[in-house]
Design a protein around this motif. Structure first.
Motif, PDB file in Angstrom:
ATOM      1  N   PHE A  66       0.862  -1.178   0.000  1.00  0.00           N
ATOM      2  CA  PHE A  66       0.000   0.000   0.000  1.00  0.00           C
ATOM      3  C   PHE A  66       0.896   1.225   0.000  1.00  0.00           C
ATOM      4  O   PHE A  66       1.858   1.295   0.763  1.00  0.00           O
ATOM      5  CB  PHE A  66      -0.895   0.025   1.245  1.00  0.00           C
ATOM      6  CG  PHE A  66      -1.895   1.156   1.227  1.00  0.00           C
ATOM      7  CD1 PHE A  66      -3.099   1.009   0.572  1.00  0.00           C
ATOM      8  CD2 PHE A  66      -1.611   2.365   1.839  1.00  0.00           C
ATOM      9  CE1 PHE A  66      -4.016   2.047   0.536  1.00  0.00           C
ATOM     10  CE2 PHE A  66      -2.515   3.405   1.808  1.00  0.00           C
ATOM     11  CZ  PHE A  66      -3.724   3.249   1.154  1.00  0.00           C
ATOM     12  N   GLY A  67       0.593   2.181  -0.866  1.00  0.00           N
ATOM     13  CA  GLY A  67       1.389   3.399  -0.903  1.00  0.00           C
ATOM     14  C   GLY A  67       0.630   4.551  -1.529  1.00  0.00           C
ATOM     15  O   GLY A  67      -0.387   4.352  -2.200  1.00  0.00           O
ATOM     16  N   ALA A  68       1.135   5.742  -1.274  1.00  0.00           N
ATOM     17  CA  ALA A  68       0.557   6.975  -1.824  1.00  0.00           C
ATOM     18  C   ALA A  68       1.550   7.557  -2.822  1.00  0.00           C
ATOM     19  O   ALA A  68       2.693   7.832  -2.474  1.00  0.00           O
ATOM     20  CB  ALA A  68       0.287   7.976  -0.707  1.00  0.00           C
ATOM     21  N   GLN A  69       1.092   7.717  -4.057  1.00  0.00           N
ATOM     22  CA  GLN A  69       1.919   8.326  -5.098  1.00  0.00           C
ATOM     23  C   GLN A  69       1.420   9.746  -5.354  1.00  0.00           C
ATOM     24  O   GLN A  69       0.295   9.929  -5.839  1.00  0.00           O
ATOM     25  CB  GLN A  69       1.864   7.517  -6.399  1.00  0.00           C
ATOM     26  CG  GLN A  69       2.689   6.256  -6.379  1.00  0.00           C
ATOM     27  CD  GLN A  69       2.005   5.101  -5.674  1.00  0.00           C
ATOM     28  OE1 GLN A  69       0.837   4.846  -5.898  1.00  0.00           O
ATOM     29  NE2 GLN A  69       2.726   4.409  -4.826  1.00  0.00           N
ATOM     30  N   ALA A  70       2.246  10.709  -5.011  1.00  0.00           N
ATOM     31  CA  ALA A  70       1.902  12.111  -5.253  1.00  0.00           C
ATOM     32  C   ALA A  70       2.082  12.418  -6.736  1.00  0.00           C
ATOM     33  O   ALA A  70       2.999  11.917  -7.379  1.00  0.00           O
ATOM     34  CB  ALA A  70       2.788  13.020  -4.417  1.00  0.00           C
ATOM     35  N   GLU A  71       1.187  13.262  -7.247  1.00  0.00           N
ATOM     36  CA  GLU A  71       1.265  13.643  -8.655  1.00  0.00           C
ATOM     37  C   GLU A  71       1.460  15.145  -8.834  1.00  0.00           C
ATOM     38  O   GLU A  71       2.189  15.567  -9.715  1.00  0.00           O
ATOM     39  CB  GLU A  71       0.011  13.161  -9.381  1.00  0.00           C
ATOM     40  CG  GLU A  71      -0.047  11.642  -9.423  1.00  0.00           C
ATOM     41  CD  GLU A  71      -1.420  11.080  -9.723  1.00  0.00           C
ATOM     42  OE1 GLU A  71      -2.389  11.856  -9.874  1.00  0.00           O
ATOM     43  OE2 GLU A  71      -1.525   9.844  -9.784  1.00  0.00           O
TER      44      GLU A  71
END
Length: 130
Positions: A66-71
């Motif tokens: 699980f991870g958060a990818q900033a755009e």
């Protein structure tokens, strides 16, 4: 044009994949972690230890990854940064979830002091519940 110090601070979190060694350095010990209702384990968590143990300690055991990818990053003033991006997770049951998010960070004394999150909670709930 150079990047604002607040954006650089937020970018450091996402670029580290929320590495605990980094989060401990850049987050205030009394951080307020406000996760939208409907998101798995949504609620308001007070303090770094509660964020790590009560929120992530409850959420992460349900995922293989699980991870958060900033755009995109936006600095609005001297103490706020908006980050848009998406979460990517694979549950223990093998279900994949990609959900958009917006994070509003409040910066105080050079540290991340508060997160207010809005996310597509339904996508994650569906993945977790099959």
């Amino acid at each position: 044009m150079s990047e604002s110090p607040n954006i650089a601070l937020a970018r450091r979190l996402y670029d580290s994949n929320a590495d605990p060694a980094v989060t401990e350095q850049i987050m205030a010990p009394d951080i307020v972690w406000d996760i939208t209702p409907g998101f798995p384990f949504g609620g308001v968590y007070h303090g770094y230890d509660s964020m790590m143990n009560d929120f992530f300690g409850s959420l992460l055991p349900h995922f293989e990854s699980f991870g958060a990818q900033a755009e995109e990053y936006y600095a609005t003033d001297d103490e706020h940064v908006f980050v848009s991006g998406h979460y990517h997770g694979v549950t223990k049951a093998g279900e994949t979830a990609d959900a958009r998010f917006i994070h509003l960070w409040t910066i105080r004394d050079g540290k991340l002091a508060q997160l207010r999150q809005a996310a597509d909670s339904h996508v994650l709930q569906q993945a977790l519940n099959g």
